[in-house]
Design a protein around this motif. Structure first.
Motif, PDB file in Angstrom:
ATOM      1  N   HIS A 175     138.012 172.822  88.653  1.00  0.00           N
ATOM      2  CA  HIS A 175     137.622 171.929  87.572  1.00  0.00           C
ATOM      3  C   HIS A 175     138.706 170.927  87.199  1.00  0.00           C
ATOM      4  CE1 HIS A 175     135.031 175.469  87.096  1.00  0.00           C
ATOM      5  NE2 HIS A 175     134.173 174.663  86.504  1.00  0.00           N
ATOM      6  N   ASP A 176     138.284 169.723  86.898  1.00  0.00           N
ATOM      7  CA  ASP A 176     139.151 168.817  86.174  1.00  0.00           C
ATOM      8  C   ASP A 176     139.316 169.393  84.768  1.00  0.00           C
ATOM      9  OD1 ASP A 176     140.199 165.746  86.223  1.00  0.00           O
ATOM     10  OD2 ASP A 176     139.426 166.271  84.231  1.00  0.00           O
ATOM     11  N   ILE A 177     140.516 169.272  84.209  1.00  0.00           N
ATOM     12  CA  ILE A 177     140.774 169.870  82.901  1.00  0.00           C
ATOM     13  C   ILE A 177     139.834 169.310  81.829  1.00  0.00           C
ATOM     14  CG2 ILE A 177     142.562 168.211  82.264  1.00  0.00           C
ATOM     15  CD1 ILE A 177     142.530 172.011  81.556  1.00  0.00           C
ATOM     16  N   SER A 178     139.399 168.057  81.999  1.00  0.00           N
ATOM     17  CA  SER A 178     138.476 167.468  81.023  1.00  0.00           C
ATOM     18  C   SER A 178     137.129 168.180  81.031  1.00  0.00           C
ATOM     19  CB  SER A 178     138.283 165.975  81.298  1.00  0.00           C
ATOM     20  OG  SER A 178     137.654 165.759  82.545  1.00  0.00           O
ATOM     21  N   GLU A 179     136.719 168.703  82.186  1.00  0.00           N
ATOM     22  CA  GLU A 179     135.464 169.449  82.255  1.00  0.00           C
ATOM     23  C   GLU A 179     135.554 170.746  81.450  1.00  0.00           C
ATOM     24  OE1 GLU A 179     133.877 168.161  86.693  1.00  0.00           O
ATOM     25  OE2 GLU A 179     135.365 169.752  86.537  1.00  0.00           O
TER      26      GLU A 179
END
Length: 215
Positions: A175-179
C-alpha cells in the motif's frame, strides 16, 4: 458476504505453514490496562495473541478466516481463545466489545478495496469509543522486482498498483501510505513508524505500523 479476498485455499494450504514476523511495539501499549479486552484480528497461528498474553494481558483473543491456521493456534496455545471467522469480515460479537484491536499483516492479504473498507467498518463497530487500532502492514516497495510484479498484475487483471501474486500463489497487496490513512479516516492518528520486516517468504521489505484511536 465479503470474505477477505477469497483466498481460503491458500491460507489453509501453503499459507498455514508460514512464519509471520511483524514485531509488536509494546511501548505503544504501556498505558493499556492489562485487563483490557484485546482482539488479534487475522491472528493466523496466534503469534501476536500469545505474545500479548505472555506480557500480562489477561483478556486476549484471536480470530482468523483459516480453520487450519486456527487449529495450529489452538495446538500451540490451548489456553487462549481463538475463533474461526465463518463470514469474514464479520465477527459474531456485540458492538463495542473490544478496547484494542490489532491488525497485523492482514491488509496485505486483502487486494480488494471494497473488502478492505468492509473490514474497517467492522473493526469500527467492534471497538469501544476511544479504543485503539494497531495496524502493521506492508507499504509499496521501490525495488525493481516489486515494481515489475505490481505492473504485471495491474496490466493483466486491472488491479490497483501494488497488487501482485507470490511464487506460491497468494494474491497480496502493498500500500501507498495514503491508502492506509484513507482507511483510517474514522480514527485519530496516535503514532506511526516505518519498520523493516522479513516477509513470510523470506524477503526483506519495508512496512509501517500505525496506532490510531476510534473517535
Amino acid at each position: 458476504m465479503k470474505d477477505l479476498g477469497n483466498q481460503s485455499a491458500y491460507w489453509d494450504g501453503a499459507g498455514a505453514t508460514k512464519t509471520f514476523t511483524h514485531p509488536v511495539n509494546l511501548t505503544w501499549l504501556t498505558e493499556v490496562n492489562r485487563t483490557a479486552r484485546i482482539l488479534d484480528y487475522g491472528c493466523g497461528y496466534g503469534r501476536v495473541t500469545a505474545e500479548l498474553s505472555e506480557h500480562g494481558f489477561s483478556d486476549v483473543s484471536g480470530a482468523d478466516p483459516s480453520p487450519t491456521l486456527i487449529a495450529r493456534a489452538r495446538r500451540l496455545r490451548p489456553d487462549l481463545r481463538f475463533t474461526v471467522l465463518s463470514s469474514p469480515p464479520e465477527l459474531p460479537s456485540e458492538p463495542e466489545t473490544f478496547d484494542v484491536v490489532l491488525l497485523f499483516a492482514v491488509l496485505t492479504c486483502i487486494p480488494d478495496d471494497d473488502t478492505q473498507q468492509a473490514l474497517f467498518t467492522e473493526l469500527n463497530r467492534l471497538l469501544t469509543p476511544g479504543g485503539l487500532l494497531y495496524v502493521s502492514d506492508m507499504v509499496l516497495q521501490d525495488d525493481e522486482r516489486n515494481r515489475n510484479r505490481y505492473a504485471t498484475h495491474a496490466n493483466r487483471f486491472n488491479t490497483p498498483y501494488g497488487v501482485f501474486t507470490t511464487d506460491d500463489g497468494a494474491v497480496c497487496r502493498h500500500h501507498d501510505i495514503s491508502e492506509l490513512h484513507t482507511l483510517l479516516s474514522d480514527f485519530d492518528l496516535v503514532d506511526e513508524r516505518p519498520i523493516k520486516i522479513t516477509t513470510m517468504n523470506g524477503h526483506q521489505s519495508q512496512a509501517v505500523q500505525i496506532l490510531a484511536r476510534k473517535r
